[in-house]
Structures are given as structure tokens and as C-alpha cells.
Design a protein around this motif. Sequence first.
Motif, PDB file in Angstrom:
ATOM      1  N   ASP A 154      29.143  41.677  37.973  1.00  0.00           N
ATOM      2  CA  ASP A 154      27.908  40.908  38.134  1.00  0.00           C
ATOM      3  C   ASP A 154      27.885  40.178  39.479  1.00  0.00           C
ATOM      4  O   ASP A 154      26.845  40.095  40.140  1.00  0.00           O
ATOM      5  N   LEU A 155      29.036  39.643  39.868  1.00  0.00           N
ATOM      6  CA  LEU A 155      29.126  38.898  41.122  1.00  0.00           C
ATOM      7  C   LEU A 155      29.354  39.804  42.332  1.00  0.00           C
ATOM      8  O   LEU A 155      29.251  39.344  43.473  1.00  0.00           O
ATOM      9  N   ARG A 156      29.683  41.070  42.045  1.00  0.00           N
ATOM     10  CA  ARG A 156      30.030  42.017  43.103  1.00  0.00           C
ATOM     11  C   ARG A 156      31.205  41.477  43.925  1.00  0.00           C
ATOM     12  O   ARG A 156      31.196  41.511  45.164  1.00  0.00           O
ATOM     13  N   LYS A 157      32.173  40.968  43.199  1.00  0.00           N
ATOM     14  CA  LYS A 157      33.373  40.407  43.824  1.00  0.00           C
ATOM     15  C   LYS A 157      34.600  41.097  43.253  1.00  0.00           C
ATOM     16  O   LYS A 157      34.539  41.739  42.188  1.00  0.00           O
ATOM     17  N   GLY A 158      35.716  40.953  43.945  1.00  0.00           N
ATOM     18  CA  GLY A 158      36.962  41.531  43.491  1.00  0.00           C
ATOM     19  C   GLY A 158      38.127  40.639  43.836  1.00  0.00           C
ATOM     20  O   GLY A 158      37.952  39.484  44.265  1.00  0.00           O
ATOM     21  N   VAL A 159      39.325  41.149  43.634  1.00  0.00           N
ATOM     22  CA  VAL A 159      40.538  40.383  43.912  1.00  0.00           C
ATOM     23  C   VAL A 159      40.562  39.981  45.392  1.00  0.00           C
ATOM     24  O   VAL A 159      40.326  40.803  46.279  1.00  0.00           O
ATOM     25  N   ASP A 161      38.480  37.748  46.717  1.00  0.00           N
ATOM     26  CA  ASP A 161      37.201  37.130  47.077  1.00  0.00           C
ATOM     27  C   ASP A 161      37.116  35.711  46.524  1.00  0.00           C
ATOM     28  O   ASP A 161      37.792  35.359  45.544  1.00  0.00           O
ATOM     29  N   GLN A 162      36.237  34.920  47.111  1.00  0.00           N
ATOM     30  CA  GLN A 162      35.995  33.562  46.642  1.00  0.00           C
ATOM     31  C   GLN A 162      34.685  33.485  45.889  1.00  0.00           C
ATOM     32  O   GLN A 162      33.729  34.208  46.206  1.00  0.00           O
ATOM     33  N   ALA A 169      34.854  26.036  45.223  1.00  0.00           N
ATOM     34  CA  ALA A 169      35.300  27.349  45.685  1.00  0.00           C
ATOM     35  C   ALA A 169      36.567  27.756  44.943  1.00  0.00           C
ATOM     36  O   ALA A 169      37.562  27.031  44.934  1.00  0.00           O
ATOM     37  N   MET A 170      36.534  28.924  44.298  1.00  0.00           N
ATOM     38  CA  MET A 170      37.668  29.443  43.536  1.00  0.00           C
ATOM     39  C   MET A 170      38.007  30.839  44.048  1.00  0.00           C
ATOM     40  O   MET A 170      37.112  31.623  44.392  1.00  0.00           O
ATOM     41  N   SER A 171      39.286  31.162  44.058  1.00  0.00           N
ATOM     42  CA  SER A 171      39.739  32.474  44.532  1.00  0.00           C
ATOM     43  C   SER A 171      40.102  33.369  43.353  1.00  0.00           C
ATOM     44  O   SER A 171      40.844  32.953  42.447  1.00  0.00           O
TER      45      SER A 171
END
Length: 433
Positions: A154-159, A161-162, A169-171
Motif C-alpha cells: 500500500d505504501l509502495r515501500k520496502g526494507v 525505506d522510511q 519517521a520510522m525505518s
Amino acid sequence: MLRFAFANLLSRPGRTTLSTLGLTIAIAGMVGLFAIASGIDDMLEESLGEVPGVVVLQPGAPIPLFSTLPAVWAEEMQQIEGVHVVTTEAWARVNMLDGKNVFSPPRLLMGIDIPTRLQLDHGVYPDKVEAGRFLNVSDIGHPNIVVSRQIADDLRKGVGDQVQLNGKAMSIVGVYHTGALITDMTILAPIDVVRTMARIDPGTVSCFYIEQFKGVAAETLVERVQQTFAGREPSSWQPSALTGLLANPGEAIRDLMQRTSEETLRDPKNHEPVAEADDAEPPLALEVYSVAQFGDRFNDLSMDLDLILGLLTGLGIMIAVFSILNTMLMSVTERTIEFGILRANGWSQGDVVRLITCESALIGLAGGVLGVLLGWIGTQVINSVWSDRAHLYAGPMLLAFSLFFSIAIGMLGGLYPALRAARMSPMQAIRRG
């Protein structure tokens, strides 16, 4: 008899098709609606079935998100016979992700005590990590998180990314996937980080999860924990006054009246409550559930949901019954002479009833097969398109029940027309025709 009934239905294709479609829609709706409640049960079994331990909550709290308990109780719980590991959790709701308000699907933030969590034999999340890593002791005090695959997509994020989580801000250090809707809505972070973000008192936790040694039954552990903390008096969970009034005004008013009556029992001079009887049961210090029992609490919701869905389904079923009833009445009226001739050639009243009932049962069978197929396909499409929002389950029992129920409805719709046709004498039927 069956061949005769089938031929009669085919001789009036338009009317037969409309009746069949009416029943098809009703049965498909029935499958779809009850698949919602079945999906809740299946989701709970899928999420909690492999977790052997017990959950400890504040009395009255429906879920850990609304529970608050003293953190120091963990040390005392660890000394209870049969306890393997006691791990603490702090829960908070995720309100914003990357600047966007989060409402549906909901997201929860679970703060875990990393050292004790890693000691669990059945940690659920560590075994499901498919990218990156799970949290370890080096993450304590750092804004690192593990998210589900659905949230990452959903966020289009991966390992690496923040993510902006509730403005912080979370990693992302890991991505997990359990395949269960309930567990996949959770973001995991170190408990100290969650306490700071959610302004949770460092001396409190939302709940405890206790894992017992092999061979110790969960029910036995529940009794031991309850006995150890019997007589303690933490405050029971209560919703805010405004929340309680909006959610259940009747209950809020009764609660206000109860508290008012308690005030009248106080001594007017020193405002001390009247002494209670010596044999009064001590208040619950905490509520302890095995994971299976915790799932039963949600099953109560699904039972209430079944009732509501049953009422909604009943409307469609009634329409289908009257459609079949109308079709068979029209058929009987048009075939009055035919029934008279059949009776004159030796057919009994029972034969006429069986013929018409067989015709209506065939409509029920056709509508049931099509409705069950349509309902099942619908649940698969919904689960595929909205996998992170819905989990419907149309199991074999639901599908079989829907099919037999459709046949029964068809026979019921043709019962009155069948009895009406059977009561006419041969000469009366011929003259009326």
C-alpha cells in the motif's frame, strides 16, 4: 414422474426462467452474506490457531488496545508454575501513514519487548518474515519497524525505506506475511518507542502474552494466573463518558444511575461507602484468556452478525418463495383440465401432489445450483480484489446448506398449489377448465 415434471417446466420456459432467477439471486445473496460471518470465524482460526499461550488484559477491556496493566506484574507472572515466557505489549492505533489519515483498513502499532519476544517458541511474526529481518535487541530505542506485505505494498515501500508513522519517521527493517487479515494489519516496533509515540506510561503495558511450557494446558495456566492475582484491585476499563453515551446511550444512562445509587449508600458524614458483606467475591484483578478463548469473544460478534444477516437474507427468500408460489399457481390454473384427465385415468391425489412438488423442487434445485455457484464466485472475486479489506469464506458446509435450503424452499412454494390441485375431483377439474 421426474421426466413428466421436467417436460412441464420446459413447456413454459419464460415463467420457469424468471422463478429460477429469483431464487438464484436470493441464494447467491444468502451465500455472500453468511460468507461474511464465516470469514470472521475462518480468519480467527487462521490467525490464532497456532498460538498456544494466554493473553492477560485489564478487566472489561475488549481488546489489548484499550487495556492498561502494571508492567511490574510481568516479574510475578514469570514465577508462576508452568510459565515459560512472559512478554509485554503496548498497543496504539495508527492514525497517519506518510501524511495520509488511516481509517479503513485499520492499522495497529504493537510495541513488543524484544528480548522476551525472541524467547517465545511460537512468536508468529518472526517465522513469517519474508524480506529483511525481525526486530532484535539492537533495535531497542530506535525507530525501526516490521510491517506486513500488505502495508508495504500500500505504501509502495520496502526494507530500508522510511515511513512517516503518526508524524514520526520510522525505518522499515523487515516485511512479514501471515496471510491472515487480522495479523497483517499490525506494525511492530520496540515497546519503548511505542510508549514514547503514544504517550503511554513507562510503568504500564497494554497486555501480557504468556507462553507455557510444553505439556501445560492453557486452561491450567489461566487458572494459576487468576489465582495468583485474585483480590488485586486495578481499575476496570471503562469507555469515556462521551464514547459510551454515543455508542450505547441506554447502557450509559444505566451506568450513571448505578453510580448515583452507589453514592446514596455512602455515609453522609464521612462519605465512606457502607461496608460490604464479608463473603463478597473479590474484584477481578485481570482477565486471562487462552488464545482460543480470546477468539471465542469475537465469535460472539459473529453469532450476532449471523442473526442480522439471517434477517436480511430472509427478505430475499420470501420474495423467491412468493415467486415460485405464483408460478405454480398459474401453472395449476392453466392445467386444470390436464389434472382432471389424469385423475380420470387413475391418478390419485398423492400423484398430483408429487408431480407439482417435483416441478417446484426442480426449480429449487436449478436456482440453488446457480445461486451457490454465483455466490461462491462472488466471494472469490471480493477476496482477490480487496484482499486487505475483506475476508469472505464460503465453505462446503455453507454451500451444501444453501443448496438443500433452496430445494426445500422450492418444494414449500409448490406445496399449496399442489394441495389445491389435488382436492379437485376429475369432473370438477374438467368443468372448471
